[in-house]
Design an enzyme around this catalytic site. Structure first.
Site, PDB file in Angstrom:
ATOM      1  N   LYS A 110      37.977 -28.707  -8.547  1.00 12.32           N
ATOM      2  CA  LYS A 110      38.254 -29.052  -7.076  1.00 12.32           C
ATOM      3  C   LYS A 110      36.572 -28.894  -6.382  1.00 12.32           C
ATOM      4  CE  LYS A 110      43.079 -29.225  -6.576  1.00 12.32           C
ATOM      5  NZ  LYS A 110      43.570 -28.467  -7.750  1.00 12.32           N
TER       6      LYS A 110
HETATM    7  C1  PLP Z   1      44.636 -29.007  -8.714  1.00 17.25           C
HETATM    8  C2  PLP Z   1      44.332 -28.901  -9.897  1.00 17.25           C
HETATM    9  C3  PLP Z   1      45.008 -29.592 -10.920  1.00 17.25           C
HETATM   10  C4  PLP Z   1      45.679 -30.892 -10.641  1.00 17.25           C
HETATM   11  O1  PLP Z   1      44.767 -31.921 -10.204  1.00 17.25           O
HETATM   12  P1  PLP Z   1      45.472 -32.929  -9.197  1.00 17.25           P
HETATM   13  O2  PLP Z   1      44.301 -33.852  -8.977  1.00 17.25           O
HETATM   14  O3  PLP Z   1      46.241 -32.721  -8.211  1.00 17.25           O
HETATM   15  O4  PLP Z   1      46.305 -34.007 -10.352  1.00 17.25           O
HETATM   16  C5  PLP Z   1      44.983 -29.080 -12.217  1.00 17.25           C
HETATM   17  N1  PLP Z   1      44.340 -27.821 -12.682  1.00 17.25           N
HETATM   18  C6  PLP Z   1      43.780 -27.277 -11.803  1.00 17.25           C
HETATM   19  C7  PLP Z   1      43.332 -25.882 -12.105  1.00 17.25           C
HETATM   20  C8  PLP Z   1      43.824 -27.325 -10.521  1.00 17.25           C
HETATM   21  O5  PLP Z   1      43.055 -26.656  -9.446  1.00 17.25           O
END
Ligand code: PLP
Length: 456
Positions: A110
Site C-alpha cells: 500500500k
Molecule cells: C491490503 C492488502 C491486501 C489486499 O489488497 P486489496 O487491494 O484490498 O485487494 C493484501 N495483502 C496485504 C498485505 C494488504 O495490506
C-alpha cells in the site's frame, strides 16, 4: 483526461478533483473516461527505472498537473523505498516468480500508492489553500501506509478507523506510535466492514464532506488504483517478451483494489494471460467467481488480516466494465446488494479471472512448503497466492507484505521469527490511540472536534 463515476449521476471531473474527492458525490467510484493505448510506448518504456515509468504512465491520466509537480511527487514518494529497484522480481523456479512489493516504509504494497497520495494532497492544499481531512477505514495495512504517507503534511488531518483487537499488534503500533500531531487512530468496536460502512456513510453526508474537506485514502481513491497499475506494468516489462503474455498475475485480494489496478492495463492494450484472485477464508470473491453469487457473510478474523473483508468495494469498478458502462445496472446491483446483502448474477462471466481461497490452517502449511521448496519466506497474505497453482503454468505472485509484520504466525508454526529493523524501532515508542463507537454520529463528532477546518 476526465474521470466519470461508476454510478453515472455525478459530473466527470479532472484528475486532481477525483483524487481530492475520493468517492464521487453520487456514491460511485471514479474511472477514466477513456484509455490510452500503451502498445505504442512499450518499446521506449522497457528500460525505464521505476519512478520514470511511473511518471510516463501517470502523466497520461494526471493531465491537469504540471509535469514537474508530478515528477517531484513521484521522486519524493519512491525515495522512501529501501530497494533500488523499488519492485524487484525474485525467481523461485522456471514457472514461479514473486514480485516483492514490500520495500516501502511500512513494509506492505500500500506504500506504493499512499506515499504518492500524500505528496499529491500536499500539492493540492498549497494550490487551493483548502485544508483536507482524511478519513479511512483499515484492516491494518492501509492505516499504517496512509499515516506514513501523511505524517506532518501541512493542512492534512488524518482519521483512521480500525477494528479494535483485529489488526496485528505490529500493524497497530505502526498506526499508533508515530508521534504525529495530525494523526488520529480510532480503535472502534466492530469489524473492518463496520468501519468501512461508517466511512462510506460519512462520505455520503455532503454538507459534512464540504465542511471538513473530506477525502478518502481507501482503495476507492482513483490515485491508488492508477499508482498500483504501475508496478504491474513495470513487472510485465521486466518479464521479457517471451514470458509477458503467458504469465498469470496472482494477487492476494481483499478489497479488489490491487487486482483491479492490474486488470485495468488490459484496457490499455497490454495482454496479460490471467489474474488469479487469491482470498483467505473470507472468500466472498472466490465464491462469486465460482457461482456468480455475490453474497455477504460475516467476517472471520484470519492470519491474513488485511484481507479480512466481505464487501470488496472495488468490485464495483469491474462491474461497470462487465455491464459495458451501463451505470444504471451498476446502481441496481449496488442498491440490491446494500439492501439484501446479496446479488445473484445470471451467467456471470469475468473473463481473465480465476480464484482461490486459503483457510487459516492452510496458511502456515503453505508458508512452510514454499520455504522448503524454494528457500523463500512469504508473509501470510502472499501465502494465499500459492494455493493450488498449476505447476505447468507461469505465475508471478505479488508479495504484498514483509513477513516480519506477522511474527506470531511463524512463531506458532514453530519457525524462526522474521525481523525488520524498521519494525524494531517502533517497539520503543509509546502508542497513542482513541477508543470509539463505530456509529457515524460518534465519528463525525470526533472529526469535527479534531480536524483543522480553517483554511489559512
Ligand atoms: C491490503 C492488502 C491486501 C489486499 O489488497 P486489496 O487491494 O484490498 O485487494 C493484501 N495483502 C496485504 C498485505 C494488504 O495490506
Amino acid at each position: 483526461m476526465r474521470f466519470a463515476s461508476t454510478r453515472g449521476q455525478s459530473d466527470p471531473v479532472g484528475f486532481s478533483e477525483a483524487v481530492a474527492q475520493g468517492l464521487a458525490p453520487d456514491g460511485g467510484l471514479y474511472l477514466p473516461e477513456n484509455f490510452p493505448d500503451l502498445g505504442a510506448f512499450i518499446g521506449q518504456w522497457e528500460e525505464l527505472a521505476y519512478p520514470e515509468l511511473c511518471f510516463e504512465f501517470l502523466r497520461l491520466f494526471a493531465t491537469d498537473l504540471e509535469a514537474d509537480v508530478l515528477r517531484r511527487a513521484i521522486d519524493h514518494s519512491y525515495s522512501t523505498f529501501s530497494h533500488p529497484q523499488i519492485a524487484p522480481i525474485v525467481e523461485l523456479s522456471g514457472n514461479c516468480k514473486v514480485l516483492e512489493l514490500f520495500h516501502g516504509p511500512t513494509l506492505a504494497f500500500k506504500d506504493f500508492a499512499l506515499q504518492l497520495l500524500g505528496n499529491l494532497y500536499e500539492h493540492q492544499i498549497s494550490r487551493t489553500g483548502k485544508n483536507l481531512t482524511i478519513l479511512g477505514a483499515t484492516s491494518g495495512d492501509t492505516g499504517a501506509a496512509a499515516i506514513s504517507g501523511l505524517i506532518g503534511k501541512r493542512g492534512v488531518t488524518v482519521f483512521i478507523l480500525y477494528p479494535n483487537g483485529k489488526v496485528s499488534p505490529l500493524q497497530e503500533r505502526q498506526m499508533t506510535c508515530t508521534g504525529a500531531s495530525n494523526v488520529f487512530p480510532l480503535a472502534i468496536e466492530g469489524t473492518f466492514d463496520d468501519a468501512q460502512s461508517t466511512v462510506k456513510e460519512l462520505f455520503s453526508d455532503l454538507p459534512f464532506r464540504e465542511q471538513v474537506g473530506l477525502s478518502a485514502v481507501n482503495s476507492i481513491n482513483l490515485a491508488r488504483i492508477l499508482a498500483q497499475s504501475v508496478y504491474y506494468l513495470y513487472a510485465w516489462l521486466r518479464l521479457g517478451r517471451s514470458e509477458r503474455e503467458c504469465t498469470n498475475f496472482v494477487v492476494p485480494t481483499g478489497n479488489f483494489g490491487n487486482v483491479f489496478a492490474g486488470w485495468l492495463l488490459t484496457k490499455m492494450g497490454i495482454t496479460i494471460r490471467g489474474f488469479r484472485v487469491a482470498t483467505n477464508q473470507n472468500d466472498v470473491l472466490h465464491r462469486l467467481f465460482h457461482t456468480g453469487e455475490y453474497s455477504l457473510d460475516s467476517v472471520i478474523p484470519s492470519l491474513a488480516p488485511s484481507m479480512d473483508i466481505q464487501v470488496a468495494s472495488n468490485f464495483e469498478r469491474l462491474l461497470f466494465f462487465i455491464f459495458d458502462g451501463d451505470s444504471g445496472r451498476v446502481r441496481e446491483v449496488m442498491n440490491s446488494f446494500r439492501e439484501k446483502g446479496r446479488y445473484c448474477f445470471e451467467n456471470f462471466v469475468a473473463e481473465g479471472f480465476s480464484s482461490s481461497s486459503a483457510t487459516d490452517p492452510e496458511i502456515p502449511e503453505i508458508i512452510r512448503s514454499v520455504n522448503r521448496e524454494y528457500g523463500y519466506l512469504v508473509d501470510p497474505h502472499t501465502a494465499c497466492g500459492f494455493k493450488d497453482l498449476h505447476p505447468d503454468e507461469k505465475h508471478l505472485v505479488l508479495s504484498t507484505a514483509h513477513p516480519a509484520k506477522f511474527p506470531d504466525v511463524y512463531e506458532n508454526a514453530g519457525m524462526e521469527k522474521p525481523t525488520s529493523p524498521i519494525l524494531e524501532e517502533l517497539l520503543e515508542k509509546p502508542p497513542v490511540k482513541y477508543d470509539s463507537r463505530v456509529a457515524p454520529s460518534a465519528i463525525r463528532a470526533f472529526v469535527e472536534n479534531h480536524s483543522s477546518q480553517t483554511s489559512e
